[in-house]
Design a protein around this motif. Structure first.
Motif, PDB file in Angstrom:
ATOM      1  N   ASN A 189      15.791  18.835 -88.517  1.00  0.00           N
ATOM      2  CA  ASN A 189      15.899  17.521 -88.076  1.00  0.00           C
ATOM      3  C   ASN A 189      15.338  17.072 -86.653  1.00  0.00           C
ATOM      4  N   ASN A 190      15.449  18.118 -85.870  1.00  0.00           N
ATOM      5  CA  ASN A 190      15.203  17.740 -84.470  1.00  0.00           C
ATOM      6  C   ASN A 190      14.251  18.922 -83.700  1.00  0.00           C
ATOM      7  N   THR A 196       4.690   7.847 -87.549  1.00  0.00           N
ATOM      8  CA  THR A 196       5.942   7.898 -87.643  1.00  0.00           C
ATOM      9  C   THR A 196       6.745   7.434 -86.239  1.00  0.00           C
ATOM     10  N   VAL A 219      14.222  15.473 -79.407  1.00  0.00           N
ATOM     11  CA  VAL A 219      13.513  14.280 -80.254  1.00  0.00           C
ATOM     12  C   VAL A 219      13.546  14.637 -81.462  1.00  0.00           C
ATOM     13  N   GLN A 220      13.517  13.570 -82.513  1.00  0.00           N
ATOM     14  CA  GLN A 220      13.564  13.728 -83.965  1.00  0.00           C
ATOM     15  C   GLN A 220      12.321  14.510 -84.465  1.00  0.00           C
ATOM     16  N   ARG A 221      12.339  15.308 -85.258  1.00  0.00           N
ATOM     17  CA  ARG A 221      11.540  15.856 -85.988  1.00  0.00           C
ATOM     18  C   ARG A 221      10.472  14.883 -86.536  1.00  0.00           C
ATOM     19  N   GLU A 222       9.058  15.259 -86.589  1.00  0.00           N
ATOM     20  CA  GLU A 222       8.258  14.383 -87.386  1.00  0.00           C
ATOM     21  C   GLU A 222       8.641  14.553 -88.892  1.00  0.00           C
ATOM     22  N   LYS A 223       8.580  13.180 -89.488  1.00  0.00           N
ATOM     23  CA  LYS A 223       8.701  13.775 -90.984  1.00  0.00           C
ATOM     24  C   LYS A 223       7.324  13.190 -91.869  1.00  0.00           C
ATOM     25  N   GLN A 238       9.986   8.285 -83.551  1.00  0.00           N
ATOM     26  CA  GLN A 238      10.895   9.349 -83.252  1.00  0.00           C
ATOM     27  C   GLN A 238      11.860   9.059 -81.984  1.00  0.00           C
ATOM     28  N   TRP A 239      12.968   9.100 -82.197  1.00  0.00           N
ATOM     29  CA  TRP A 239      14.108   8.932 -81.002  1.00  0.00           C
ATOM     30  C   TRP A 239      14.008  10.083 -80.453  1.00  0.00           C
ATOM     31  N   TYR A 256       9.040   7.782 -79.575  1.00  0.00           N
ATOM     32  CA  TYR A 256       7.716   8.500 -79.815  1.00  0.00           C
ATOM     33  C   TYR A 256       6.874   7.588 -80.912  1.00  0.00           C
ATOM     34  N   SER A 314       4.157   8.370 -83.083  1.00  0.00           N
ATOM     35  CA  SER A 314       3.236   9.466 -83.305  1.00  0.00           C
ATOM     36  C   SER A 314       2.337   9.564 -84.434  1.00  0.00           C
TER      37      SER A 314
END
Length: 250
Positions: free
Chosen positions: A132-133, A197, A189-193, A199-200, A240, A242
């Motif tokens: 997740n990160n 998207t 950073v939060q992983r891109e899903k 991302q914090w 982000y 992205s």
């Protein structure tokens, strides 16, 4: 014996006809795997600025200056490929009044920050690649400008049409430091899903001037001015925006 076998089979048939528990089919979703992506970053930071020489000069001359953290807004644009990332950042300090207006003619000198701005280029590597990160170590170089104006507030009334003819005593309209610096920070950073998207992101870092630099003025040619090697600790939070590309065909 045959009767016992038949009874056992009859009792077992209902159990065989039951549906399989759905929990046995549960699997943890695979970690998203976008090969690359572009990102746009708006962010906000609190910065602790170290300017030892000029602040010592202010204290020696009874000049009031802001001792609070600098508040900074920043913007960045970057590109990630696999676990490598490159970004360009710019930042600007928010305006702030160091002291309320003075009405007494005996008011102390005030050093008010006019400018805090900079730009930098970063390279980063994803040292922790969780579901997740992501955790990046970023390192970069840039330039920064920090500027003050010094003045003594008075209660003297001045007609606006003659303001250029008036020169207030004990004032320095421009006192600035330009410096190159290096910067190292840790970023979570939060992983891109998804393909597109949000991302914090949070970042903790330190930037430091390459060398001590003399203070300058746009109004005067300063001689023997104090020298500072600027240092800044900062805590940054942002987002982000992205656009990502998958490593597998759609």
């Amino acid at each position: 014996m045959k009767r016992l076998l038949y009874v056992t089979l009859l009792l077992a048939c209902p159990a065989w006809s039951q549906s399989v528990d759905s929990t046995t089919n549960f699997t943890i979703p695979l970690k998203s795997n976008f090969r690359s992506g572009f990102m746009l970053e708006p962010s906000f930071a609190y910065t602790l600025t170290q300017l030892t020489a000029i602040k010592s000069f202010f204290r020696a001359n009874q000049v009031e200056y802001n001792k609070k953290l600098d508040r900074v807004v920043a913007a960045g644009f970057g590109y990630r490929r696999q676990r490598m990332k490159a970004m360009i950042h710019s930042f600007f300090g928010l305006n702030q009044r160091l002291l309320p207006p003075k009405t007494s003619g005996n008011a102390p000198l005030i050093a008010q920050r006019l400018d805090l701005s900079g730009i930098a280029i970063f390279l980063g590597y994803d040292i922790a690649n969780a579901r997740n990160n992501r955790a990046f170590i970023n390192a970069g170089v840039g330039s920064i400008r920090y500027e003050y104006t010094l003045f003594r507030p008075t209660n003297q009334q001045v007609p606006f049409q003659t303001i250029f003819q008036y020169s207030p005593p004990v004032s320095v309209p421009s006192l600035y430091l330009d410096s190159g610096y290096w910067d190292v920070n840790v970023e979570i950073v939060q992983r891109e899903k998804r393909r597109d998207t949000f991302q914090w992101m949070s970042r903790l870092g330190y930037r430091r001037g390459f060398k001590a630099t003399s203070w300058q003025s746009e109004a005067y040619q300063l001689v023997d001015a104090p020298q500072d090697r600027i240092g800044q600790f900062y805590l940054q939070v942002g987002l982000y925006i992205s656009h990502n590309r998958s490593s597998r065909p759609n």
